[in-house]
Design a protein around this motif. Sequence first.
Motif, PDB file in Angstrom:
ATOM      1  N   VAL A  75      38.651  54.729  19.788  1.00  0.00           N
ATOM      2  CA  VAL A  75      38.095  54.905  21.131  1.00  0.00           C
ATOM      3  C   VAL A  75      36.902  53.973  21.358  1.00  0.00           C
ATOM      4  CG1 VAL A  75      36.928  56.550  22.661  1.00  0.00           C
ATOM      5  CG2 VAL A  75      38.917  57.265  21.364  1.00  0.00           C
ATOM      6  N   ALA A  76      36.084  53.789  20.330  1.00  0.00           N
ATOM      7  CA  ALA A  76      34.948  52.873  20.439  1.00  0.00           C
ATOM      8  C   ALA A  76      35.430  51.443  20.715  1.00  0.00           C
ATOM      9  CB  ALA A  76      34.115  52.911  19.169  1.00  0.00           C
ATOM     10  N   LYS A  77      36.506  51.055  20.043  1.00  0.00           N
ATOM     11  CA  LYS A  77      37.089  49.728  20.261  1.00  0.00           C
ATOM     12  C   LYS A  77      37.660  49.615  21.670  1.00  0.00           C
ATOM     13  CE  LYS A  77      40.570  46.558  18.418  1.00  0.00           C
ATOM     14  NZ  LYS A  77      41.660  46.360  17.415  1.00  0.00           N
ATOM     15  N   GLU A  78      38.360  50.667  22.129  1.00  0.00           N
ATOM     16  CA  GLU A  78      38.934  50.662  23.482  1.00  0.00           C
ATOM     17  C   GLU A  78      37.839  50.577  24.540  1.00  0.00           C
ATOM     18  OE1 GLU A  78      41.223  54.226  23.572  1.00  0.00           O
ATOM     19  OE2 GLU A  78      42.967  53.331  22.549  1.00  0.00           O
ATOM     20  N   LYS A  79      36.744  51.308  24.303  1.00  0.00           N
ATOM     21  CA  LYS A  79      35.623  51.294  25.253  1.00  0.00           C
ATOM     22  C   LYS A  79      35.011  49.906  25.338  1.00  0.00           C
ATOM     23  CE  LYS A  79      32.416  53.281  27.866  1.00  0.00           C
ATOM     24  NZ  LYS A  79      31.490  52.164  28.091  1.00  0.00           N
ATOM     25  N   LYS A  80      34.873  49.235  24.205  1.00  0.00           N
ATOM     26  CA  LYS A  80      34.323  47.886  24.174  1.00  0.00           C
ATOM     27  C   LYS A  80      35.238  46.913  24.926  1.00  0.00           C
ATOM     28  CE  LYS A  80      32.815  44.248  21.001  1.00  0.00           C
ATOM     29  NZ  LYS A  80      32.700  43.834  19.570  1.00  0.00           N
ATOM     30  N   GLU A  81      36.561  47.049  24.698  1.00  0.00           N
ATOM     31  CA  GLU A  81      37.522  46.185  25.384  1.00  0.00           C
ATOM     32  C   GLU A  81      37.516  46.436  26.884  1.00  0.00           C
ATOM     33  OE1 GLU A  81      41.164  47.111  23.424  1.00  0.00           O
ATOM     34  OE2 GLU A  81      40.751  45.835  21.682  1.00  0.00           O
ATOM     35  N   GLU A  82      37.363  47.704  27.271  1.00  0.00           N
ATOM     36  CA  GLU A  82      37.321  48.039  28.690  1.00  0.00           C
ATOM     37  C   GLU A  82      36.089  47.438  29.352  1.00  0.00           C
ATOM     38  OE1 GLU A  82      36.390  52.051  31.047  1.00  0.00           O
ATOM     39  OE2 GLU A  82      38.389  52.063  30.136  1.00  0.00           O
ATOM     40  N   ASP A  83      34.949  47.533  28.689  1.00  0.00           N
ATOM     41  CA  ASP A  83      33.716  46.953  29.233  1.00  0.00           C
ATOM     42  C   ASP A  83      33.861  45.445  29.414  1.00  0.00           C
ATOM     43  OD1 ASP A  83      32.564  49.441  29.262  1.00  0.00           O
ATOM     44  OD2 ASP A  83      31.487  49.178  27.359  1.00  0.00           O
ATOM     45  N   GLU A  84      34.518  44.791  28.465  1.00  0.00           N
ATOM     46  CA  GLU A  84      34.733  43.338  28.562  1.00  0.00           C
ATOM     47  C   GLU A  84      35.671  42.993  29.710  1.00  0.00           C
ATOM     48  OE1 GLU A  84      36.161  42.383  24.681  1.00  0.00           O
ATOM     49  OE2 GLU A  84      34.145  42.360  23.764  1.00  0.00           O
ATOM     50  N   LEU A  85      36.708  43.828  29.910  1.00  0.00           N
ATOM     51  CA  LEU A  85      37.640  43.599  31.018  1.00  0.00           C
ATOM     52  C   LEU A  85      36.965  43.783  32.366  1.00  0.00           C
ATOM     53  CD1 LEU A  85      40.985  45.264  29.843  1.00  0.00           C
ATOM     54  CD2 LEU A  85      40.641  42.863  30.448  1.00  0.00           C
ATOM     55  N   ILE A  86      36.087  44.760  32.450  1.00  0.00           N
ATOM     56  CA  ILE A  86      35.363  44.991  33.708  1.00  0.00           C
ATOM     57  C   ILE A  86      34.509  43.783  34.056  1.00  0.00           C
ATOM     58  CG2 ILE A  86      33.533  46.366  34.788  1.00  0.00           C
ATOM     59  CD1 ILE A  86      34.657  48.790  33.287  1.00  0.00           C
ATOM     60  N   LEU A  87      33.855  43.215  33.044  1.00  0.00           N
ATOM     61  CA  LEU A  87      33.040  42.021  33.271  1.00  0.00           C
ATOM     62  C   LEU A  87      33.901  40.832  33.689  1.00  0.00           C
ATOM     63  CD1 LEU A  87      30.512  42.196  30.279  1.00  0.00           C
ATOM     64  CD2 LEU A  87      29.996  42.523  32.710  1.00  0.00           C
ATOM     65  N   LYS A  88      35.084  40.743  33.090  1.00  0.00           N
ATOM     66  CA  LYS A  88      35.974  39.611  33.352  1.00  0.00           C
ATOM     67  C   LYS A  88      36.691  39.734  34.697  1.00  0.00           C
ATOM     68  CE  LYS A  88      39.810  37.056  31.254  1.00  0.00           C
ATOM     69  NZ  LYS A  88      40.746  36.996  30.095  1.00  0.00           N
ATOM     70  N   MET A  89      37.209  40.914  35.005  1.00  0.00           N
ATOM     71  CA  MET A  89      38.030  41.121  36.190  1.00  0.00           C
ATOM     72  C   MET A  89      37.237  41.595  37.410  1.00  0.00           C
ATOM     73  SD  MET A  89      41.197  43.125  34.307  1.00  0.00           S
ATOM     74  CE  MET A  89      42.168  43.268  35.808  1.00  0.00           C
ATOM     75  N   GLY A  90      36.088  42.144  37.145  1.00  0.00           N
ATOM     76  CA  GLY A  90      35.359  42.798  38.227  1.00  0.00           C
ATOM     77  C   GLY A  90      35.794  44.252  38.292  1.00  0.00           C
ATOM     78  N   LYS A  91      34.902  45.125  38.704  1.00  0.00           N
ATOM     79  CA  LYS A  91      35.180  46.555  38.660  1.00  0.00           C
ATOM     80  C   LYS A  91      36.345  46.956  39.552  1.00  0.00           C
ATOM     81  CE  LYS A  91      32.914  51.028  38.630  1.00  0.00           C
ATOM     82  NZ  LYS A  91      31.631  51.759  38.723  1.00  0.00           N
ATOM     83  N   GLU A  92      36.403  46.358  40.758  1.00  0.00           N
ATOM     84  CA  GLU A  92      37.464  46.732  41.708  1.00  0.00           C
ATOM     85  C   GLU A  92      38.845  46.354  41.190  1.00  0.00           C
ATOM     86  OE1 GLU A  92      38.749  45.932  46.364  1.00  0.00           O
ATOM     87  OE2 GLU A  92      36.738  45.410  45.663  1.00  0.00           O
ATOM     88  N   ASN A  93      38.989  45.131  40.697  1.00  0.00           N
ATOM     89  CA  ASN A  93      40.286  44.693  40.156  1.00  0.00           C
ATOM     90  C   ASN A  93      40.659  45.471  38.904  1.00  0.00           C
ATOM     91  OD1 ASN A  93      40.706  42.741  42.121  1.00  0.00           O
ATOM     92  ND2 ASN A  93      39.600  41.162  40.977  1.00  0.00           N
ATOM     93  N   TYR A  94      39.655  45.807  38.102  1.00  0.00           N
ATOM     94  CA  TYR A  94      39.941  46.561  36.886  1.00  0.00           C
ATOM     95  C   TYR A  94      40.439  47.965  37.236  1.00  0.00           C
ATOM     96  CZ  TYR A  94      39.546  49.170  32.609  1.00  0.00           C
ATOM     97  OH  TYR A  94      39.838  49.979  31.542  1.00  0.00           O
ATOM     98  N   GLU A  95      39.851  48.573  38.252  1.00  0.00           N
ATOM     99  CA  GLU A  95      40.278  49.915  38.653  1.00  0.00           C
ATOM    100  C   GLU A  95      41.732  49.912  39.117  1.00  0.00           C
ATOM    101  OE1 GLU A  95      38.819  52.779  38.264  1.00  0.00           O
ATOM    102  OE2 GLU A  95      37.062  51.836  37.362  1.00  0.00           O
ATOM    103  N   LYS A  96      42.157  48.864  39.815  1.00  0.00           N
ATOM    104  CA  LYS A  96      43.557  48.743  40.238  1.00  0.00           C
ATOM    105  C   LYS A  96      44.469  48.592  39.024  1.00  0.00           C
ATOM    106  CE  LYS A  96      42.622  46.577  44.724  1.00  0.00           C
ATOM    107  NZ  LYS A  96      42.776  45.341  45.527  1.00  0.00           N
ATOM    108  N   TYR A  97      44.044  47.755  38.094  1.00  0.00           N
ATOM    109  CA  TYR A  97      44.806  47.542  36.860  1.00  0.00           C
ATOM    110  C   TYR A  97      44.926  48.838  36.066  1.00  0.00           C
ATOM    111  CZ  TYR A  97      45.233  46.348  31.878  1.00  0.00           C
ATOM    112  OH  TYR A  97      45.589  46.328  30.551  1.00  0.00           O
TER     113      TYR A  97
END
Length: 242
Positions: A185-207
């Motif tokens: 879960v710690a790894k998933e949380k880190k990956e999610e935070d990186e995706l949010i930075l990369k995609m932007g919060k709005e696009n990440y929420e759609k994904y």
Amino acid sequence: MKKIIQLLTVMCIMVFGTQFAFAWEVGTSKETVYSYGMLDAKSFVIGNPQFSPQDEEPTVEELTKMIYDQAVKNNKKNQFSYMSYQDFCRTVNNKEHIDIYRLGRHKALELFKERVKDYGDAYIVCTVSNDTRLNVFFDVVDSKSHEVLYSYRKLAPKGTPRDTKLYEEICRDFFNAYSNRIKVVAKEKKEEDELILKMGKENYEKYKKEKLAKQKAQEIVENDLDRYLRPDHRVGRGWGNE
């Protein structure tokens, strides 16, 4: 002809053996992560198990101690801290002169939920469903919101003696699974935070919404099965309905 029969026999054994192995792997245990909040939980209180033991099974008191003992054994790196249910009751009695052991079940649960936030980030309660197959559930619940953070279900093999040894193994498996899941879960949380930075919060929420929609169809049957197998008085979500 003899060789054909032998070949068919071998194929049948392989097919049925594979099906059995798959069923065994799936049916033995199941984990569900409900919140990243499990990463913030460092101190735990062991709750009183929801359990009506049969003749060969450990008593409620023995199972409570067993859960605490396995928690301590698994905590080799002192990653977490644990308070036993006995120590919780003793502390409340010393501070408030309330003997929880003399209270009825519903009142004891109510008092536990009111006080537990002062002693741990989360609490762990085991619920045992004693049917033709032994189902043991563990809920890790946030002490303040009483929201379930993580749950673990263990389905015991048919015909296995429901003795102390079996329950010790199940308790050990739960704490091992939880420790391993924390890392994932710690790894998933880190990956999610990186995706949010990369995609932007709005696009990440759609994904994320599209991804969750695909998973929902697969999980709904399993979740319905858990709700059916787990007794109505289960802890976490169940306590909220008491």
